[in-house]
Design an enzyme around this catalytic site. Structure first.
Site, mmCIF file in Angstrom:
data_model
loop_
_atom_site.group_PDB
_atom_site.id
_atom_site.type_symbol
_atom_site.label_atom_id
_atom_site.label_comp_id
_atom_site.label_asym_id
_atom_site.label_seq_id
_atom_site.Cartn_x
_atom_site.Cartn_y
_atom_site.Cartn_z
ATOM 1 N N GLY B 41 53.610 39.164 35.233
ATOM 2 C CA GLY B 41 53.008 38.019 34.551
ATOM 3 C C GLY B 41 52.488 37.031 35.573
ATOM 4 N N GLY B 43 51.024 33.779 34.555
ATOM 5 C CA GLY B 43 50.747 32.465 33.989
ATOM 6 C C GLY B 43 51.335 31.407 34.901
ATOM 7 N N LEU B 44 51.609 30.239 34.353
ATOM 8 C CA LEU B 44 52.136 29.165 35.195
ATOM 9 C C LEU B 44 53.403 29.592 35.911
ATOM 10 C CD1 LEU B 44 51.610 26.012 32.995
ATOM 11 C CD2 LEU B 44 50.399 26.666 35.064
ATOM 12 N N ALA B 45 54.349 30.186 35.172
ATOM 13 C CA ALA B 45 55.623 30.546 35.792
ATOM 14 C C ALA B 45 55.444 31.681 36.794
ATOM 15 C CB ALA B 45 56.631 30.929 34.708
ATOM 16 N N GLY B 46 54.727 32.727 36.406
ATOM 17 C CA GLY B 46 54.584 33.896 37.267
ATOM 18 C C GLY B 46 53.775 33.618 38.519
ATOM 19 N N HIS B 267 53.050 24.785 15.235
ATOM 20 C CA HIS B 267 52.368 23.568 15.682
ATOM 21 C C HIS B 267 51.637 22.929 14.514
ATOM 22 C CE1 HIS B 267 49.889 20.853 17.921
ATOM 23 N NE2 HIS B 267 50.450 21.211 19.054
ATOM 24 N N SER B 285 44.713 19.928 19.955
ATOM 25 C CA SER B 285 45.798 19.370 20.764
ATOM 26 C C SER B 285 46.574 18.250 20.075
ATOM 27 C CB SER B 285 45.225 18.820 22.061
ATOM 28 O OG SER B 285 46.185 18.008 22.700
ATOM 29 N N ARG B 332 56.964 18.154 16.659
ATOM 30 C CA ARG B 332 56.125 19.152 15.995
ATOM 31 C C ARG B 332 56.787 19.756 14.768
ATOM 32 N NH1 ARG B 332 53.788 22.062 21.492
ATOM 33 N NH2 ARG B 332 52.364 20.356 21.943
ATOM 34 N N GLU B 427 58.149 30.728 29.343
ATOM 35 C CA GLU B 427 58.356 30.928 27.909
ATOM 36 C C GLU B 427 59.163 32.191 27.618
ATOM 37 O OE1 GLU B 427 54.735 30.836 25.635
ATOM 38 O OE2 GLU B 427 55.763 31.147 23.732
#
Lengths: 269, 640
Positions: B41, B43-46, B267, B285, B332, B427
């Protein structure tokens, strides 16, 4: 503007480029697409056509897509001769069937550019963009070593302009739209974004030289100021950034030629 | 029975992370290059993990199913990222961010993890600003903030409506730098299809090259999964079409516990569904709730009237009425349920009756059309492209949609799952958001895990494994896993005629949304638990995947993912049925206060449900990790 909100269904004929693999010959094949809601997106229309093909036992049309909201840069067809199709400032996934008329013949091709070889049908290999980024599209900052964010003020005008450039989604429409298959808009956007920040100054010369050098070596052409790139860009990134990059490149080349360099730069400590 | 040790360090809350960092084992710099780490992955974390671990000197192999790491779905996050910088001088602090996040999660997250998240949030902003992320700024050149739901301070940093894009591109730049330097081996178009365990430790993965169809075996000293959430189990969601749960699901089948799968976030502000052909839902958003006012008509009979023709006194600004302290900026889960409630009362707007107005008329009067355009222009453009309506002239119509999953693979304080050597970030893990995630916290968690947590904690595991001790990718465990993947693909390709994959995904989505969506009850969940196994059987008997496995085959990719979603959906419903309380995004109709708010049961359900696979056809085993709140008193959330 409040656009046409009619719900009358439409039927079109798709003329799609089919190519089984990178070294296979390709050809256009016609497929009917009937009774479509005008609120359907172009890619949802392809989903429906693909479901029909699958049910009939034929191979569905391969096409690149992911976020379907115009930000990931994965989708990439040329529709009726225009990368990302009709409309300005949108990606293929943001094209809706209301942009077409009942009875239209819609020609769908992959992005065409020598540095973006076709993988299958409408899917192309755009890894050349990653290679350009790997050559210099960054500011070197080791995690954990950054100073407090507000210790480096950046004028709002510069930050806003940098954001305009940074909006690039790396889709490659600029290359597909250019008769020279130039990647200047893509490279200029990153060079400009990072060059507008104080943080980006130490590597500014090195960055532009490395990125432009890599771009050239990968077979992208030169800019001849037609600005088709900006016109096709789903984020309407301005060609002014190309001029900005050219100035950077010239200055960097000049400095690079005459700059005294320490014999120990890059050496062991 | 899995052993679930949270490994939360002892000592005062605010000192735990500092103390832990000082005490855990280190790998010496010359040895780091002898360890291979697989990161799945980007994304931000990966991306942030791969870049940072490579900077430290580890040999990193990064795998992503996209054609470039820049396409990961973090790119689509719009609103912003929270950090306890207190640049606004409005009373923010690490403790407040910690407390808001814990409370927002309805007291179902792990205290110490959340506190660490709040602590490192400030470093994230520094890191990203230094990378050249074009955050919004004030005229003096300093960083600007805006407000998000569940907070009474302004602590959200943003880059127009494209914050996720800019943060991801920052991490992608950092990753690209390390790829260029030869420190990261990047495998694009590569989908993880199995996790390989050797002697009970995660030591590699099986991957399919999506272009050539080649099945590959990759060995490493540790494996990191940062593959995102499983929201596409609902089919229609704000996730990308490719977002999938196969990596975490196949790790689950190898013994990793899956925690709290029923905590899913709906959401409140998405563009409503328009037709059966629809493939995804688009988020508007949460930042719009800073200036937009949400309402429906007071009277049912007004619901099809032009909104402009409904007089002010006939409008119900229901969030402002029900939650005067937080108004339109309540969390939310609360905003979504309130929208459902007014629509269930028959006051929903639009053709389907499943919609509420998000109205900017007041904001336009106050700020002018240009003022509103400057803040939200790109969102208004997206809205117009999809609906052919201008939100400058008529209110937006919005409705809740699946957006995020708080559940995920169980991890300890070091972000390691119950399988030693398997780490899970972003996530894909369960740890920081409890039963509901606050806005602008997902980006914070992804980057916290990747830049500032895993670089420390992975060393603790590696230090106890000799360099060079990793198995060969030709070891029997790898060969067996590869054979399993080949057999599964062959099975998917076997049917000569039948039904396209999409049909099963749509049907699964309908079951999930109807029986396990915004409101759940035992009878309905039991029904889902009958329908899903039937769907699964039908899937295997009749799914039609054309073409071969030896080339790019998007139908095959989807079929594998949908097969996993069907199984995960079943576990999700089972988890929802077992959790006999309402908390955050998990609302059980049997457990509510008279005013319709969530009724938690701290006495019986203050635990993490960590489900353990017991074999095909067998019921999974429920492990419980008690949530011990040492520093904060669990209380009823109040946003009134």
């Amino acid at each position: 503007m409040v656009a046409d909100n009619s719900s009358t269904p439409l039927s079109v004929t798709l003329r799609v480029w089919r190519q089984a693999g990178p070294d296979q010959p390709g050809k256009f094949v016609d497929y009917p697409a009937k009774d479509l809601s005008p609120h359907m997106s172009f890619l949802e229309m392809l989903d429906v056509v693909n479901d029909e093909l699958t049910t009939k036992g034929e191979e569905p049309i391969a096409f690149a897509h992911d976020c379907r909201e115009g930000i990931c840069g994965t989708c990439s067809c040329t529709i009726n001769g225009k990368p990302h199709g009709p409309g300005r400032g949108v990606a293929t996934c943001q094209v809706y069937m209301r942009s077409f008329r009942d009875g239209d013949v819609i020609v769908v091709e992959p992005f065409q550019a020598q540095p973006f070889p076709v993988i299958k049908d409408l899917v192309t290999d755009r890894s050349a963009f990653d290679k350009i980024m790997q050559a210099g599209g960054f500011i070197t900052v080791r995690a954990g070593s950054a100073p407090d964010a507000n210790s480096i003020p950046v004028p709002k005008e510069d930050a806003d302009l940098a954001m305009d450039a940074a909006a690039c989604i790396g889709c490659g429409a600029c290359v597909a739209a250019c008769k020279n298959a130039s990647a200047m808009l893509f490279v200029a956007a990153k060079v400009s974004q990072l060059g507008l920040f104080p943080q980006g100054q130490p590597e500014r010369d090195k960055r532009v030289l490395a990125m432009v050098g890599t771009m050239d070596s990968l077979g992208f052409g030169n800019c001849t100021n037609q600005y088709e790139c900006s016109a096709a860009c789903p984020k309407t990134i301005s060609h002014d950034f190309i001029a900005r990059m050219n100035r950077d490149y010239l200055a960097a080349s000049f400095r690079h030629a005459f700059k005294p360099a320490s014999a120990s730069t890059g050496g062991a400590g | 029975m899995a052993k679930l040790e949270s490994k939360v360090p002892s000592g005062p809350l605010a000192d735990k992370w500092r103390k832990h960092k000082a005490e855990i084992k280190l790998v010496n710099p010359a040895n780091k290059r002898k360890y291979d780490i697989i990161v799945v992955g980007a994304g931000l974390a990966g991306s942030s993990a791969a870049a940072t671990l490579a900077e430290l000197g580890y040999k990193v192999k990064s795998f992503v199913f996209h054609d470039s790491p820049r396409r990961a779905h973090s790119i689509a996050a719009q609103g912003g990222i929270n950090a306890a910088k207190n640049y606004q001088n409005d009373g923010d602090s690490v403790h407040r961010l910690f407390y808001d996040t814990l409370k927002g999660g309805d007291y179902r997250s792990r205290e110490a993890n959340v506190h660490r998240l709040a602590e490192v949030s400030v470093n994230i902003i520094d890191q990203c600003a230094a990378q050249g992320v074009p955050f919004a700024r004030e005229y003096g050149g300093l960083l600007a903030n805006r407000s998000f739901g569940g907070a009474q301070v302004s602590r959200t940093f943003y880059a127009r409506g494209q914050t996720g894009q800019q943060l991801l591109l920052g991490a992608y730049s950092a990753l690209s730098r390390m790829v260029g330097a030869g420190a990261v081996e990047l495998h694009t178009n590569s989908e993880m299809l199995d996790l390989v365990l050797v002697d009970g430790h995660a030591k590699g993965i099986i991957v399919r090259d999506l272009i050539t169809g080649e099945i590959q075996r990759h060995a490493a000293d540790a494996v990191i999964l940062a593959t995102g959430g499983y929201g596409n189990v609902f089919n229609l969601s704000t996730y990308a079409r490719g977002s999938n749960a196969s990596a975490i699901w196949r790790a689950y089948k190898r013994g990793a516990c899956l925690a709290n799968p029923c905590y899913t976030q709906i959401h409140p502000t998405c563009i409503p569904v328009s037709g059966d052909y629809q493939s995804k839902l688009t988020l508007m958003s949460e930042s719009l709730r800073n200036d937009g006012r949400i309402w429906v008509p007071k009277k049912k009979e007004d619901r099809l009237k032009e909104p402009g023709a409904i007089a002010e006194v006939d409008r119900d600004y229901y969030l402002e009425r029900m939650y005067p302290a937080f108004g339109n900026l309540c969390p939310r889960d609360i905003a979504s349920r309130a929208a459902k409630r007014v629509c269930d009362e028959g006051r929903g707007v639009g053709e389907t009756g499943l919609g509420v107005y998000l109205d900017f008329a007041d904001a336009i009067r106050r700020l002018g059309e240009n003022g509103v355009r400057e803040r939200y222009g790109n969102l208004f453009d997206i809205y117009r492209e999809i609906t052919a309506e201008s939100a400058y002239q008529v209110p937006m119509r919005i409705y809740p949609a699946v957006h995020y999953t708080m559940g995920g693979l169980w991890v300890d304080y070091n972000l390691m799952s119950n399988i030693p050597g398997l780490f899970v970030l972003g996530e894909a893990n369960f740890s920081d958001h409890g039963a509901n995630r606050l806005g602008a916290s997902a980006l914070m968690q992804g980057l916290a895990d990747g830049y500032f947590v895993i670089p420390y904690t992975i060393g603790d595991y590696l230090a106890s494994h000799k360099p060079g001790s990793r198995p060969s990718p030709d070891a029997p465990e790898f060969m067996a896993a590869e054979a399993g993947v080949r057999a599964l693909n062959a099975r998917l390709l076997a049917n000569k005629t039948g039904v396209p994959v999409d049909h099963f995904h749509k049907r699964l989505g309908k079951i999930m949304w109807e029986h396990c969506g915004m409101a759940r009850n035992a009878a309905s969940l039991r029904k889902a638990l009958q329908e899903i196994p039937k769907l699964r059987e039908e899937f295997w008997a009749t799914v039609k995947v054309p073409g071969s496995g030896a080339t790019l085959n998007q139908s095959l990719e989807r079929a594998g993912r949908v097969a996993d979603f069907i199984e995960l959906g079943e576990l999700l419903c089972l988890d929802a049925l077992t959790r006999e309380e309402s908390c955050g995004g998990h609302f059980r109709e049997e457990h509510q206060f008279p005013d319709g708010e969530c009724k938690r049961d701290d006495e019986n359900f203050a635990f993490v449900s960590a489900w353990e696979f017991q074999g095909e056809g067998k019921a999974p085993l429920l492990n419980k990790e008690p949530l011990n709140y040492e520093f904060v008193k669990m209380s009823v959330r109040n946003y009134k």
